[in-house]
Design a protein around this motif. Sequence first.
Motif, PDB file in Angstrom:
ATOM      1  N   PHE A 180       4.147  -0.589  -5.452  1.00  0.00           N
ATOM      2  CA  PHE A 180       4.575  -1.954  -5.722  1.00  0.00           C
ATOM      3  C   PHE A 180       3.984  -2.909  -4.681  1.00  0.00           C
ATOM      4  N   MET A 181       4.125  -2.559  -3.411  1.00  0.00           N
ATOM      5  CA  MET A 181       3.640  -3.411  -2.319  1.00  0.00           C
ATOM      6  C   MET A 181       2.111  -3.465  -2.279  1.00  0.00           C
ATOM      7  N   SER A 182       1.462  -2.360  -2.653  1.00  0.00           N
ATOM      8  CA  SER A 182      -0.011  -2.347  -2.653  1.00  0.00           C
ATOM      9  C   SER A 182      -0.576  -3.383  -3.614  1.00  0.00           C
ATOM     10  N   LEU A 183      -0.042  -3.413  -4.820  1.00  0.00           N
ATOM     11  CA  LEU A 183      -0.539  -4.371  -5.815  1.00  0.00           C
ATOM     12  C   LEU A 183      -0.127  -5.788  -5.451  1.00  0.00           C
ATOM     13  N   PHE A 220      -5.385  15.573  -0.624  1.00  0.00           N
ATOM     14  CA  PHE A 220      -6.382  14.499  -0.549  1.00  0.00           C
ATOM     15  C   PHE A 220      -6.977  14.228  -1.933  1.00  0.00           C
ATOM     16  N   PHE A 221      -7.361  15.290  -2.619  1.00  0.00           N
ATOM     17  CA  PHE A 221      -8.023  15.175  -3.914  1.00  0.00           C
ATOM     18  C   PHE A 221      -7.099  14.566  -4.970  1.00  0.00           C
ATOM     19  N   TYR A 222      -5.867  15.098  -5.065  1.00  0.00           N
ATOM     20  CA  TYR A 222      -4.951  14.626  -6.098  1.00  0.00           C
ATOM     21  C   TYR A 222      -4.379  13.243  -5.791  1.00  0.00           C
ATOM     22  N   SER A 223      -4.274  12.915  -4.514  1.00  0.00           N
ATOM     23  CA  SER A 223      -3.846  11.555  -4.163  1.00  0.00           C
ATOM     24  C   SER A 223      -4.884  10.541  -4.652  1.00  0.00           C
ATOM     25  N   ALA A 224      -6.163  10.864  -4.450  1.00  0.00           N
ATOM     26  CA  ALA A 224      -7.235   9.977  -4.902  1.00  0.00           C
ATOM     27  C   ALA A 224      -7.223   9.838  -6.416  1.00  0.00           C
ATOM     28  N   ARG A 269     -11.488  -6.145  -8.271  1.00  0.00           N
ATOM     29  CA  ARG A 269     -11.288  -6.171  -6.813  1.00  0.00           C
ATOM     30  C   ARG A 269      -9.817  -5.917  -6.464  1.00  0.00           C
ATOM     31  N   VAL A 270      -8.925  -6.517  -7.233  1.00  0.00           N
ATOM     32  CA  VAL A 270      -7.483  -6.310  -6.981  1.00  0.00           C
ATOM     33  C   VAL A 270      -7.121  -4.849  -7.193  1.00  0.00           C
ATOM     34  N   LEU A 271      -7.624  -4.301  -8.309  1.00  0.00           N
ATOM     35  CA  LEU A 271      -7.293  -2.906  -8.621  1.00  0.00           C
ATOM     36  C   LEU A 271      -7.871  -1.953  -7.585  1.00  0.00           C
ATOM     37  N   PHE A 272      -9.100  -2.201  -7.165  1.00  0.00           N
ATOM     38  CA  PHE A 272      -9.732  -1.344  -6.163  1.00  0.00           C
ATOM     39  C   PHE A 272      -8.960  -1.391  -4.842  1.00  0.00           C
ATOM     40  N   THR A 273      -8.593  -2.608  -4.452  1.00  0.00           N
ATOM     41  CA  THR A 273      -7.880  -2.772  -3.171  1.00  0.00           C
ATOM     42  C   THR A 273      -6.505  -2.106  -3.230  1.00  0.00           C
ATOM     43  N   PHE A 284      -3.628   4.880  -1.968  1.00  0.00           N
ATOM     44  CA  PHE A 284      -4.203   6.167  -1.582  1.00  0.00           C
ATOM     45  C   PHE A 284      -3.959   6.441  -0.092  1.00  0.00           C
ATOM     46  N   CYS A 285      -4.162   5.451   0.734  1.00  0.00           N
ATOM     47  CA  CYS A 285      -3.974   5.614   2.181  1.00  0.00           C
ATOM     48  C   CYS A 285      -2.507   5.886   2.520  1.00  0.00           C
ATOM     49  N   ILE A 286      -1.613   5.178   1.814  1.00  0.00           N
ATOM     50  CA  ILE A 286      -0.180   5.397   2.065  1.00  0.00           C
ATOM     51  C   ILE A 286       0.229   6.801   1.640  1.00  0.00           C
TER      52      ILE A 286
END
Length: 582
Positions: free
Chosen positions: A17-20, A66-70, A89-93, A99-101
């Motif tokens: 939620f916060m990422s988007l 790592f793989f499944y998170s991506a 750009r929004v979706l990628f970010t 992914f990092c979280i």
Amino acid sequence: MTRRVLSFILIDLISSFMSLLISFIVIEKTFPNIKDLLFYSGYCVLFLFIFRMYIFVSRHLRVRAFFYSALSSIFASISYYFYPKTSIRVLFTSALMFFCILLFTRIMPFLIRRNNKKKRLKNILIYGAGEAGIMIAKEIIKDRSTNTEVIGFVDDDERLWGNYIEGLRVYGGREIIENTYIRYDIDEVLVALPSAHAKEIEEIRAFLKEKSVKARNLPAESELVDGSVSYKEAREFSIDDVLRKEPHPRDLVALGALIGGKKVLITGAGGSIGSELSRQVLLFNPKRLLVAGHGENSIYLLKNELKSYENFDSLLMDIQDYEKVEKVIEEFKPDIIFHAAAHKHVPLMEENPDEGVKNNIFGSFNVFEIAGKNRVSRLIFISTDKAVNPKSVMGATKRVAEKMMIAFSEKFPDTIYASVRFGNVIGSRGSVFPLFKKQIKEGGPLTLTHPEVERFFMSIPEAVQLTMEAACLGKGGEVFILDMGEPVKILDIAEKMIRLSGMEPGKDINIKITGLRDGEKLTEELFYGKEVRINTRNKKIFIAKHTKVPIEFIETVEKEFVGINMLSDDDIRKRLRSLVEE
């Protein structure tokens, strides 16, 4: 679904939620629709479910995490791309942030713990993916103070292989242990099979030893008094494990009715059976438990152990002191008495027959009579297989006490008297087990009186469990016999204990035959020839139907030992023989 999984789901919903939200604010300079944000969060969690991220334990499966998170992040973003007014750009970010979280919440706790040099985690593999193994895994995952990581399970049930339980993989059967042990840097295999029989445990122990795998084992189910298992109870393989018997269900309802809300007195509470009786009785919430014993140190230790129970009291009492026993019973007013006080050491009683009579006969007389006079509801006398066709002074005194119990049952019908007869218990003070352990530690030899000597054996907790259940069955005057299984040769026990210590009998440690002692028999019996074995509703408990013992027997016993201090040892033995003749 576990609390841990629910926590991850909540974290993932919030983080997606916060990422988007942050991506929209930073890149589009706008505030998105809350409904769209919730849809996106739902998609993220959905794909995490699809890729089984809530099954995998990422601290063990770092590359897979790592793989499944991506993949989860990418697919969630692609699915959201079809919503209008959303730029790549929004979706990628947002996908990158999510992914990092994900990596942080799954991997970082593991890396932090691993890099803590002061507390290196111990990796364990649990042998047994059943109820006990799962309970152990949950305990370790929840309690980080164990400083332990569960890598997964092994189990001989092929249907479980490849499955995940509590996020932990069942790698296969015992044949994969060696490779798994090396591949995952396992420190220890924990055998969590408390209901397994002795033969299976011995096979597993031998297999693990052959593979040079360090292992510990959970106690048998019969030793787990309250039915729960704990990682803290894990121990090295011991003789208890290779002598364990088939577990049996406890009649918790009957035991609760017997003990719950009642006053209970235990004599001989400092001994092996008496102290275990104390622990188990407290589990059924008696109104009051009073433990009594003659040995101040053993009562002191038991008092310290059980002092947290508010319904627990202790006192020093010699059952040979009639007035003290009378005072205690009159003031405490017990509903149930477990009479476990006795001199039990065969060689010592051969050397001191007068003390055996004073304690095991006169002391029991005091408890029996005062209980009857005070209308105690139920009295359970702890007997022994050595009371059957006794050759020793100790066995003879216990047989006389058995017969007195039957006579007192006739004299005081308002009190339910019953006796419970069983064989040796593993690990009791003065038994061969602590002696053999000491001799092994000293390098041997192990001393054995005769290569053909055999005995019945049972664990202390199991003997006590069955004694309490026998108490539920008593109607008056019964001699209950516990199912001890087949007798075991002491020579076999000596050899197994040497092997359990990692050595070979005759090679690393010798066994020395010393000859039978006075009063010792080659084998013990549980029934007299004239006694009829009667089944009860508990398949582990039988009744030895005996001939009636007249009330006059009590007076006969008293007359035989008047002025006992003036009698010779031989005279005492002669009088005991006359009293136990059938």
